[in-house]
Design a protein around this motif. Structure first.
Motif, PDB file in Angstrom:
ATOM      1  N   ASN A  88       0.812  -1.207   0.000  1.00 11.10           N
ATOM      2  CA  ASN A  88       0.000   0.000   0.000  1.00 11.10           C
ATOM      3  C   ASN A  88       0.849   1.261   0.000  1.00 11.10           C
ATOM      4  N   ALA A  89       2.005   1.238   0.643  1.00 14.86           N
ATOM      5  CA  ALA A  89       2.902   2.389   0.578  1.00 14.86           C
ATOM      6  C   ALA A  89       3.326   2.647  -0.865  1.00 14.86           C
ATOM      7  N   VAL A  90       3.611   1.568  -1.599  1.00  9.22           N
ATOM      8  CA  VAL A  90       3.982   1.719  -3.006  1.00  9.22           C
ATOM      9  C   VAL A  90       2.794   2.227  -3.823  1.00  9.22           C
ATOM     10  N   PHE A 116      10.806   8.755  -0.381  1.00 15.98           N
ATOM     11  CA  PHE A 116      11.650   7.863   0.422  1.00 15.98           C
ATOM     12  C   PHE A 116      10.739   7.110   1.395  1.00 15.98           C
ATOM     13  N   ILE A 117      10.687   5.768   1.253  1.00 16.19           N
ATOM     14  CA  ILE A 117       9.871   4.920   2.124  1.00 16.19           C
ATOM     15  C   ILE A 117      10.799   4.166   3.075  1.00 16.19           C
ATOM     16  N   ALA A 118      10.605   4.350   4.374  1.00 13.34           N
ATOM     17  CA  ALA A 118      11.351   3.593   5.379  1.00 13.34           C
ATOM     18  C   ALA A 118      10.518   2.390   5.799  1.00 13.34           C
ATOM     19  N   MET A 127       6.304   5.648   5.950  1.00  5.93           N
ATOM     20  CA  MET A 127       6.863   4.586   6.786  1.00  5.93           C
ATOM     21  C   MET A 127       5.895   3.414   6.843  1.00  5.93           C
ATOM     22  N   THR A 128       6.444   2.214   6.818  1.00  7.63           N
ATOM     23  CA  THR A 128       5.635   1.018   7.024  1.00  7.63           C
ATOM     24  C   THR A 128       6.009   0.397   8.361  1.00  7.63           C
ATOM     25  N   GLY A 159       2.539   8.679   6.747  1.00  8.16           N
ATOM     26  CA  GLY A 159       3.288   9.516   5.816  1.00  8.16           C
ATOM     27  C   GLY A 159       2.777  10.937   5.746  1.00  8.16           C
ATOM     28  N   ARG A 160       3.451  11.702   4.929  1.00 10.55           N
ATOM     29  CA  ARG A 160       3.064  13.090   4.687  1.00 10.55           C
ATOM     30  C   ARG A 160       1.595  13.162   4.310  1.00 10.55           C
TER      31      ARG A 160
END
Length: 449
Positions: free
Chosen positions: A133-135, A259-261, A287-288, A304-305
């Motif tokens: 889902n972050a992607v 940028f995904i952490a 972030m995940t 996230g933002r």
């Protein structure tokens, strides 16, 4: 669950015992072999850093369900909150009927995660689902499709998460084709750097390779996000430098890449900060989180933002069980436990104890090629020769098997399966750590002389 002689470990049978063997027969008949099991026992009771199997064997848990139990097995306040929640409602389904614990947990994570910008959080079921889902959100916000991950990274077993994951066996072999528009870059493993290359030189080379990627492989205009574990978990607890992580962040900023952490394994105090990315002075766009968020309840989060998280339209993200009330109340109590029992600070004490013991073993046994980690996320890498650094997965398996026969649960990791990782609950006592290391020292002495 402590015994009267002030020791924790009490082994009454070999592993597996009679009752575990009976259950193993059922497991083999009714559960597919593809579901792996590290230790051939069945648990009857667990508390803190201690597990008791169905044969009465009492063991010290240094695996913590692969980093899921930072607050320990069955934290009392979590258990109490779950019992209270069960008397109210179990699952109205947030997509249908909302409930307060969901928004309270989102509010809490928005405040605790790095950065003072406005944020949004929503909840899912697993780390892999959070990654996917972050992607999705990154692609929706940027209008781009490409995603960069790193060699040695692990992000899950579902299609997109598996595509982002680096290790071929056992995670990817035979499961293709994989998701498109996923690309992989090298990650700094300083222990295995080319001969005479300093950490700074390795960082420079890899950051330059990242810049060149946009010229030689895929243009920057097609890359939506870079996803990175601040410390690689399954990859072998590889810790990058602050310089490298900030360099990746700077490249992302320069090219309008998110940028995904991935803090699924590193989050909630494991590394001695609430989130590992804080060690590197980097504020991620997304972030995940999962694993230790809720002491074993299946819940994950993406934070996230606000502008990024609001990119999807209603109904484009979510899921039937995402953010279950049980998971939310458990997570809120885990966070309170971490704060009130000072478990984030405790992680650094645990890490110092583990590092000291491992470095003492390393001086005695050259097969321990490297000792590394952050906070209570520590590991040792085993090699056949300290000069050639040839991996030694066979010895690793023997050590793990001997440890659980003597009452200590540990796991391996790494691209070659030759890393032993330490993920004890952060509520483990100094005495339990010393008892576990006494076992480990005895195993090394018996196997290596």
């Amino acid at each position: 669950m402590q015994s009267t002689d002030k020791t924790t470990i009490a082994m009454h049978t070999s592993i597996p015992g009679t009752h575990s063997q009976e259950l193993l027969a059922l497991r083999q008949k009714h559960v597919p072999r593809g579901v792996s099991n590290s230790v051939p026992v069945f648990v009857e009771k667990a508390e803190g850093a201690v597990v008791v199997d169905v044969d009465g064997n009492r063991m010290i848990d240094l695996a913590g369900a692969i980093g899921t139990l930072n607050a320990g097995h069955c934290p009392p306040r979590v258990v109490a909150a779950l019992k209270a929640q069960l008397d109210q409602y179990i699952h109205p389904g947030f997509n249908v009927l909302m409930y307060e614990p969901y928004v309270r947990l989102a509010e809490t994570l928005n405040a605790l995660t790095p950065g003072d910008h406005e944020k949004r959080t929503f909840f899912l079921n697993s780390g892999a689902e959070a990654v996917e889902n972050a992607v999705k959100i990154a692609r929706k916000f940027t209008g781009r499709r490409g995603v960069l991950s790193f060699r040695g990274g692990f992000h899950g077993r579902t299609l997109l998460a598996m595509s982002l994951t680096s290790k071929v066996k056992p995670y990817k072999f035979g499961f293709g084709p994989f998701a498109a528009d996923v690309y992989r870059l090298p990650y700094p493993n300083y222990y295995r750097a080319p001969l005479n290359m300093t950490p700074d030189q390795l960082d420079d080379a890899l950051l330059s390779r990242m810049e060149e990627f946009f010229i030689s492989d895929v243009p920057k205009e097609e890359i939506a996000a870079v996803i990175m574990e601040p410390v690689q978990g399954e990859g072998g607890f590889i810790v990058p430098s602050r310089r490298f992580v900030q360099g990746v962040r700077d490249i992302c900023r320069k090219n309008d890449i998110l940028f995904i952490a991935d803090e699924v394994q590193t989050g909630f105090g494991r590394t001695g900060r609430l989130f590992a990315v804080e060690h590197f002075g980097v504020v991620p766009d997304l972030m995940t989180m999962s694993k230790s968020i809720a002491a074993g309840l299946p819940i994950s989060a993406v934070t996230g933002r606000a502008d990024v998280m609001d990119a999807p339209e209603p109904g484009e993200i979510g899921g039937t069980y995402g953010g279950s009330p049980l998971g939310c109340v458990a997570a809120l109590e885990v966070i309170r436990t971490l704060q009130e029992e000072h478990l984030v600070e405790r992680a650094n004490v645990i890490g110092d104890i583990i590092r000291t013991n491992l470095e003492q073993l390393q001086r005695q046994y050259p097969v321990i090629g490297d000792v590394r980690g952050l906070g209570a996320m520590m590991a040792m890498e085993l090699v056949k020769d300290p000069v050639t650094k040839e991996p030694h997965p066979e010895l690793t398996k023997r050590i793990l098997a001997e440890c659980y026969q003597r009452g200590v649960v540990l796991l391996n990791a790494g691209m070659y399966g030759n890393v032993i990782r330490f993920l004890s609950p952060l509520v483990i006592t100094d005495a339990q750590l010393e008892e576990a290391f006494a076992v480990l020292r005895g195993v090394f002495a018996d196997l290596l002389g």
